[in-house]
Each structure stands twice: as C-alpha cells, then as structure tokens.
Design an enzyme around this catalytic site. Structure first.
Site, PDB file in Angstrom:
ATOM      1  N   GLU A   1      -1.936  -2.951  -6.764  1.00 37.79           N
ATOM      2  CA  GLU A   1      -2.869  -1.931  -7.244  1.00 37.79           C
ATOM      3  C   GLU A   1      -2.139  -0.634  -7.548  1.00 37.79           C
ATOM      4  O   GLU A   1      -2.343  -0.006  -8.582  1.00 37.79           O
ATOM      5  CB  GLU A   1      -3.929  -1.703  -6.162  1.00 37.79           C
ATOM      6  CG  GLU A   1      -4.823  -0.497  -6.350  1.00 37.79           C
ATOM      7  CD  GLU A   1      -5.639  -0.229  -5.110  1.00 37.79           C
ATOM      8  OE1 GLU A   1      -5.647   0.926  -4.652  1.00 37.79           O
ATOM      9  OE2 GLU A   1      -6.280  -1.155  -4.583  1.00 37.79           O
TER      10      GLU A   1
ATOM     11  N   GLY B   1       0.829  -1.194   0.000  1.00 40.76           N
ATOM     12  CA  GLY B   1       0.000   0.000   0.000  1.00 40.76           C
ATOM     13  C   GLY B   1       0.865   1.247   0.000  1.00 40.76           C
ATOM     14  O   GLY B   1       2.057   1.202  -0.301  1.00 40.76           O
ATOM     15  N   ILE B   2       0.264   2.370   0.364  1.00 43.73           N
ATOM     16  CA  ILE B   2       0.967   3.649   0.380  1.00 43.73           C
ATOM     17  C   ILE B   2       1.299   4.013   1.817  1.00 43.73           C
ATOM     18  O   ILE B   2       0.491   3.826   2.712  1.00 43.73           O
ATOM     19  CB  ILE B   2       0.095   4.755  -0.241  1.00 43.73           C
ATOM     20  CG1 ILE B   2      -0.371   4.356  -1.636  1.00 43.73           C
ATOM     21  CG2 ILE B   2       0.848   6.073  -0.303  1.00 43.73           C
ATOM     22  CD1 ILE B   2      -1.408   5.291  -2.215  1.00 43.73           C
ATOM     23  N   GLY B   3       2.500   4.566   2.050  1.00 44.85           N
ATOM     24  CA  GLY B   3       2.815   5.064   3.383  1.00 44.85           C
ATOM     25  C   GLY B   3       4.189   4.652   3.855  1.00 44.85           C
ATOM     26  O   GLY B   3       4.973   4.013   3.138  1.00 44.85           O
TER      27      GLY B   3
END
Length: 405
Positions: free
Chosen positions: A204, A179-181
C-alpha cells in the site's frame, strides 16, 4: 491559502483528506471549528491536535474500500484538489506517488483542480495512474521545491530485535508488504544484509525500505505469481532516492488502492508476507492499532486488508509487530500486552490475529484456544508484567494451572 482567507466568512465547509505532512493554513484561522470540519481516513500528529480543537474527525474505513465509497457516495464531492506531474505530449498528467485513490476523487467531483509539481516522480502503471486534461477544470502552476521528503527514522534496539525474530519466517521469492515505522525499516535493513533473494513488492505504502531492498539486489519481483517483474505500490513517501527509483521506471507500477489492498488480489501472490504494527494486544488476541483508549491515534488503514489477503496466500503469513512496553507521559513503563481492552478501538478482531511479534519472540494465534492465546501472548510480554498478566488471565478463566511461565 486562498481558502484560509475566505473561511472566516463561510460555514459548514467539509474537507476530506488523509495524513497531513504539514499544518495547512485552513487550520490556522481563528476558531476553525466554527467554519469547517476536517474528515480524515487516517490520522497523524497534526490531525490529533485538531481533534482536540473540535474540528478534525476520523472516518473509520478499510482502506481498500475507500475508492468505492467515493464512487458510490450519495453525497458527491463539490471540488477535488490534488497534485500531479507536468502534462505529457498526449495531454496526460501523472498522479505519481498519490495514485492510490485519486481516480475515485476525479470521477466523483463536480470540479477537478490539479496543482502541477514539476519535481514529482512519474509513476508508470499499473492502473489509474493518470488524468487527462479533458477531465480537469482548473490547473495551478508555479515553482516548487523538492517533493515531500519523509526519511526513515533510525530503528530502536527493540525494533531491530523484533525484525530479527521475524526474518526467519521469510523465504526466497516471498512478496512483501511493509507498513510504516521502525520495525519495517529495520526489517528492510536486515533483509538487505541477508541471504534472501528474488523478493517481490506489493505494498500500500512504498518507503525507502523498499528502495534499499532494490539497491541491495534482493528485490527483483521475478518470482511473483502476478505482476511478475513489477514492484507494485499504491502511494509512496520517502527521500529523493525513492522518488528517483520510481520515476519512469518500468519495473515499478502504481495501482489504485482498490487493487493493491484487495485481499483477493493479495491472495494470488504466493508466500506473501505482511508486516504491520499496532499499539496494543489484549490476552484474547484483539489488536488495537489506532487508538489509546478513546483517543484516536491513527486509523485502520490497510491492516485488515493485508491480514486477510496474506493468510489466504499459499505460504503467506501476516505479522503484527510491537515493542512489549512503552513509556507513558509521566515516564512510567507500561505493557502493550494487556488483559482486556477498556475502551481501545479494536482494529483487527481476535479471529484475524495471526503472528504477533515483540522483541521477546513470535507466536502464531491461528487456531489457538483462549488459554493457548493467553499463554503465547504472556510469553511475548516483558518479564516484569508476566505475573500480573497471569493473575488477570486466571480471573478471566483463560489460564490453565498446567501452563508454563
């Protein structure tokens, strides 16, 4: 900009979009709520401010299903506008780092408008990565600067400790979704420095973390059970290093989100590792990743898709990561692990909460009873909050006297 000039004379103009990278001019007109709505399937800071002004609204959705909603909508789009690379000699424009849902917009819209950005990378397919000039009604051209740059932020010490707790669960040949972060970025850095090898990418959202894995020699995609040799993504944003890696690279493939996020596709990838973040978890194992109380922060995104797909994968594992605490607006330290949500939107139900990771460790909630969940989650909380969490668990009748602190 042209729409912003016209909006003051119009009413009920409905825009749909995703995370905004800058404030569009349509947001800057006088009293935008009197003229428009912005309907977003994933919120960022700009959209959150617009919610407070009364014209931005979240569209709850599992990201994998978004293309289907457009294709099957009884209310088709009047106009679809998106960005592409320059046309090739065969009449095709490439959908580049925005491939994810673009074909669904094209097929659903009465009018298709494209803006040509000459500095976007050309992403090879995959599927649905191009649009032919015969499908386009209007073309906007002009000089542009570099493609949007989204550099990774430096991971915090907590991010690094969380990543260090997760990395022992990875194996050679694993296929990874990040994911993002800060935690995904920290994990990417640590994998690049580890002994792991022959990792795969199926994600994704592609960021610089994956480019760094490739540059370190860890990301080869050789052992993927499908799309062998291909680093698969739906959408991407990062620095020029990422875009240069994507550009015309046969080893990187853009696919629609309906493919990338499909749990049945993910399940075909052995040893699939999904890593996502959240805002909080309650002692029942419910995960909130998109709101603080009733205040919308982000969105469901692909979290549920990847939780489902990773746990169906042979050898797969799905991680939800968070720091154990955060500081509120007054500077007071609060626990991200709470007894029970009181208005927070539940993104992932407790039946789909599996590996939860904080800087204090990792627990697997799969198959655990309510008291086992409470015990495991309290062990991940910051020590200063554990006694009050135990007291709350006792009142909720999910704590055993024999539990060890």
């Amino acid at each position: 900009a042209a729409l912003a000039k016209r909006l003051p004379e119009l009413e009920n103009v409905n825009f749909r979009g995703g995370i905004l990278m800058w404030v569009p001019e349509i947001f800057q007109i006088d009293d935008p709520a009197a003229h428009m709505t912005w309907n977003s399937w994933h919120m960022g800071g700009i959209e959150r401010k617009a919610i407070a002004q009364g014209f931005s609204f979240y569209s709850p959705i599992r990201y994998s299903e978004l293309p289907r909603y457009y294709r099957e909508s009884p209310d088709p789009l009047d106009i679809a506008v998106f960005q592409v690379t320059p046309m090739d000699e065969h009449g095709y424009f490439n959908l580049s780092i925005g491939t994810g849902n673009a074909r669904a917009y094209i097929e659903n819209a009465d009018v298709v408008v494209i803006e040509v950005l000459e500095k976007l990378p050309r992403a090879l397919g995959g599927q649905e990565e191009s649009v032919h000039i015969s499908e386009v009604d209007m073309i906007v051209e002009g000089e542009h600067g570099p493609a949007i740059q989204l550099p990774s932020r430096a991971p915090s010490e907590a991010d690094k400790r969380i990543a260090a707790n997760v990395i022992p669960y990875l194996c050679d040949g694993a296929t990874v979704q990040l994911g993002i972060g800060g935690v995904p970025d920290a994990l990417g850095m640590m994998i690049a420095e580890s002994d792991l090898k022959d990792l795969g990418m199926h994600t994704e959202f592609a960021t610089d973390a994956f480019y760094k894995l490739f540059a370190s020699g860890k990301l080869t995609n050789r052992r993927k059970t499908i799309d062998k040799g291909k680093a698969v993504f739906g959408v991407a944003a990062g620095t020029q290093d990422l875009y240069d890696w994507i550009d015309n690279n046969p080893g990187v493939a853009a696919y629609p989100i309906s493919y990338v996020n499909d749990p049945d596709v993910i399940a075909q990838l052995d040893n699939f590792i999904s890593l996502n973040s959240c805002i909080g978890v309650d002692l029942y194992g419910q995960v909130s990743s998109e709101s603080s109380g009733t205040r919308q922060i982000s969105g469901t995104g692909g979290q549920v898709d990847f939780l489902t797909g990773a746990t169906k994968s042979r050898g797969g594992k799905a991680f939800i990561c968070m720091s154990s605490t955060f500081a509120d607006k007054s500077g007071k330290v609060q626990s991200r692990i709470v007894p029970h949500f009181g208005g927070d939107i539940v993104t992932s139900p407790r039946s789909q909460a599996f590996y939860i990771a904080t800087e204090n460790g990792v627990v697997n909630l799969a198959g655990a009873s309510t008291w086992e969940r409470a015990e495991g989650l309290i062990s991940l909380a910051h020590p200063q909050f554990r006694d009050e969490l135990i007291a709350a668990a006792e009142k909720m009748q999910i704590w055993r006297r024999s539990n060890k602190r």
